[in-house]
Design an enzyme around this catalytic site. Structure first.
Site, mmCIF file in Angstrom:
data_model
loop_
_atom_site.group_PDB
_atom_site.id
_atom_site.type_symbol
_atom_site.label_atom_id
_atom_site.label_comp_id
_atom_site.label_asym_id
_atom_site.label_seq_id
_atom_site.Cartn_x
_atom_site.Cartn_y
_atom_site.Cartn_z
ATOM 1 N N TYR A 110 29.686 37.351 40.048
ATOM 2 C CA TYR A 110 30.396 36.639 38.990
ATOM 3 C C TYR A 110 29.452 35.662 38.299
ATOM 4 O O TYR A 110 28.376 35.347 38.809
ATOM 5 C CB TYR A 110 31.635 35.901 39.543
ATOM 6 C CG TYR A 110 31.316 34.681 40.355
ATOM 7 C CD1 TYR A 110 31.298 33.415 39.765
ATOM 8 C CD2 TYR A 110 31.029 34.769 41.711
ATOM 9 C CE1 TYR A 110 31.005 32.280 40.507
ATOM 10 C CE2 TYR A 110 30.741 33.652 42.458
ATOM 11 C CZ TYR A 110 30.732 32.401 41.868
ATOM 12 O OH TYR A 110 30.435 31.281 42.593
ATOM 13 N N CYS A 111 29.880 35.208 37.132
ATOM 14 C CA CYS A 111 29.123 34.208 36.374
ATOM 15 C C CYS A 111 30.127 33.267 35.713
ATOM 16 O O CYS A 111 31.203 33.037 36.245
ATOM 17 C CB CYS A 111 28.202 34.875 35.346
ATOM 18 S SG CYS A 111 29.098 35.756 34.041
ATOM 19 N N ARG A 112 29.795 32.734 34.576
ATOM 20 C CA ARG A 112 30.689 31.812 33.878
ATOM 21 C C ARG A 112 31.839 32.549 33.195
ATOM 22 O O ARG A 112 32.990 32.230 33.390
ATOM 23 C CB ARG A 112 29.897 30.986 32.859
ATOM 24 C CG ARG A 112 30.726 29.922 32.153
ATOM 25 C CD ARG A 112 29.892 29.035 31.265
ATOM 26 N NE ARG A 112 29.891 29.250 29.843
ATOM 27 C CZ ARG A 112 30.920 29.466 29.034
ATOM 28 N NH1 ARG A 112 32.108 29.572 29.508
ATOM 29 N NH2 ARG A 112 30.777 29.609 27.755
#
Length: 139
Positions: free
Chosen positions: A99-101
């Site tokens: 995941y990221c932002r």
């Protein structure tokens, strides 16, 4: 005139056979399977049920320090040198839940890792959607 027509037909037949051969060759190549992308809740549920799971946050270290999902490891996708060096330390028998932002970086990282032979799952919407859905973060 008949000789020219026969020559043109022969050339066209050659071109057609070459095209068909090229198409059949491409058709036998296996296409890359799309990366599995899950909403935050199914994503975390799948990672918890998977004994091989590694939760991977691909944001910058400063973003990770602000908040992250409990148990996540940080590997900065935007720092190519660091990311590739970190990938060398990863086990291909594990499944990486990434995941990221917002989901853009994690998808790019997941596609890249999958092409390199890793098992990956991407989280839709990133930590923004995660928090929007009221799921917990570590600060």
């Amino acid at each position: 005139m008949g000789l020219w027509l026969a020559l043109i037909i022969r050339i066209m037949k050659h071109i057609l056979l070459t095209l068909l051969a090229a198409l059949s060759f491409c058709g036998s190549c296996s296409a890359q399977t799309p990366v599995l992308t899950l909403e935050p809740k199914p994503f975390i549920d799948a990672s918890r049920a998977d004994s091989t799971a590694v939760l991977l946050d691909v944001r910058r270290p400063s973003e990770f320090a602000e908040d992250h999902i409990d148990g996540a490891t940080n590997l900065d996708w935007l720092n190519t040198k660091v990311f590739r060096r970190g990938m060398k330390k990863l086990c291909r028998q594990r499944t990486y839940y990434i995941y990221c932002r917002s989901g853009r970086r994690s998808n790019a990282a997941a596609v890249y890792m999958q092409k390199k032979g890793f098992h990956v799952v991407d989280m839709k919407g990133g930590i923004l959607l995660w928090k929007e859905q009221g799921l917990p973060v570590v600060k």
